[in-house]
Design a protein around this motif. Structure first.
Motif, short mmCIF file in Angstrom:
data_model
loop_
_atom_site.label_atom_id
_atom_site.label_comp_id
_atom_site.label_asym_id
_atom_site.label_seq_id
_atom_site.Cartn_x
_atom_site.Cartn_y
_atom_site.Cartn_z
N TYR A 171 0.91 -5.53 9.53
CA TYR A 171 -0.06 -4.98 10.48
C TYR A 171 -0.16 -3.46 10.37
CZ TYR A 171 0.45 -9.62 12.47
OH TYR A 171 0.51 -10.96 12.64
N GLY A 172 -0.04 -2.94 9.16
CA GLY A 172 -0.21 -1.51 8.96
C GLY A 172 1.00 -0.68 9.33
N LYS A 173 2.13 -1.33 9.60
CA LYS A 173 3.33 -0.56 9.93
C LYS A 173 3.83 0.17 8.69
CE LYS A 173 5.40 -4.27 11.17
NZ LYS A 173 6.50 -5.18 11.56
N LEU A 174 4.20 1.42 8.88
CA LEU A 174 4.63 2.25 7.76
C LEU A 174 6.15 2.41 7.73
CD1 LEU A 174 1.97 5.06 8.12
CD2 LEU A 174 2.08 3.40 6.27
N TYR A 224 0.87 -1.16 0.00
CA TYR A 224 0.00 0.00 0.00
C TYR A 224 0.91 1.22 0.00
CZ TYR A 224 -3.64 -3.19 1.78
OH TYR A 224 -4.54 -4.22 1.97
N LEU A 255 -4.54 1.80 -2.34
CA LEU A 255 -4.72 0.46 -1.79
C LEU A 255 -4.91 -0.56 -2.90
CD1 LEU A 255 -7.08 1.23 1.25
CD2 LEU A 255 -4.59 1.24 1.16
N ARG A 308 1.00 -5.54 2.36
CA ARG A 308 -0.45 -5.77 2.35
C ARG A 308 -0.89 -6.80 3.36
NH1 ARG A 308 -3.48 -4.51 -2.39
NH2 ARG A 308 -2.43 -2.94 -3.62
N GLY A 309 -0.05 -7.07 4.34
CA GLY A 309 -0.46 -8.02 5.36
C GLY A 309 -0.55 -9.43 4.81
N LEU A 310 -1.29 -10.26 5.49
CA LEU A 310 -1.34 -11.67 5.14
C LEU A 310 -1.89 -11.88 3.72
CD1 LEU A 310 -2.59 -13.15 8.52
CD2 LEU A 310 -0.26 -13.07 7.62
#
Lengths: 111, 120
Positions: free
Chosen positions: B105-108, B32, B51, B96-98
């Protein structure tokens, strides 16, 4: 709707002192994060949490600790402050896969 | 792991001129993409995000960005800037996580920032 609230906004510490930066969100987000911002370096992730009782280290965790006892609160603890921890700290929260909402920041100076 | 490079540390422009702030990223998984703005002594505000779907993303304050997967870029543009656009701009990515093969987990991961200065 307050979003993400950080306190204090400013703080000066002496080397070796300890303190806690507070962060509260009212959006019922599961995910919360602590970043530090240094000039010319962007933001670096310190710690993050995916829900109450679950925390994990980010890119720069040394010298910090966190806890997550509730969904709303995610305090950042600085133990034995060092000049290298002089920075602006941002708390953020978000839903899965989202960027998150950032607080206004806490400026910390260690002398 | 991801990395983000903002190609210009400072961009000076005149009011009403167009501007482009460049951002390249590196990642082994799908990502993302985000642009944030930070006004002096304030926190970060989300300008826009990619996204999925259309590669041209429109955000707030007249900004837009285009995702180019082949060039791994996400440049930010505005056709006519105002004095009030003077701020620091950050490009950021998260995996994009799993679903996308990652576990962020949304870490930037942020770029170093670009200071946009709009002159009258």
């Amino acid at each position: 709707n307050a979003g993400v609230t950080q306190t204090p906004k400013f703080r000066i510490l002496k080397i070796g002192q300890s303190m806690t930066l507070q962060c509260t969100q009212d959006m019922n987000h599961n995910y919360m994060y602590w970043y530090r911002q240094d000039p010319g370096m962007g933001l670096k992730l310190i710690y993050y949490s995916v829900g109450a009782g679950i925390t994990d280290k980010g890119e720069v965790p040394n010298g910090y600790n966190v806890s997550r006892s509730t969904t709303e609160d995610f305090p950042l603890r600085l133990e034995l402050a060092a000049p290298s921890q002089t920075s602006v700290y941002f708390c953020a929260s978000g839903a899965f896969g989202a960027a998150g909402t950032f607080g206004a920041g806490s400026r910390l100076t260690v002398l | 792991a991801q990395s983000v490079t903002q190609l210009d540390s400072q961009v000076p422009v005149f009011e009403e001129a167009p501007v482009e702030l460049r951002c390249n990223y590196s990642s082994s998984v799908s990502v993302y993409l985000f642009w944030y703005v930070q006004y002096p002594n304030q926190g970060l505000q989300l300008l826009l995000k990619y996204l999925s779907g259309s590669t041209l993303v429109k955000g707030i304050n007249g900004f837009e960005a285009e995702f180019n997967k082949s060039q791994t870029s996400f440049h930010l543009r505005k056709p006519s800037v105002h004095i009030s656009d003077t701020a620091e701009y950050f490009c950021a990515v998260s995996d994009r996580g799993l679903m996308g093969g990652g576990t962020s987990y949304g870490k930037l991961t942020f770029g170093q920032g670009t200071i946009l200065t709009v002159h009258p």
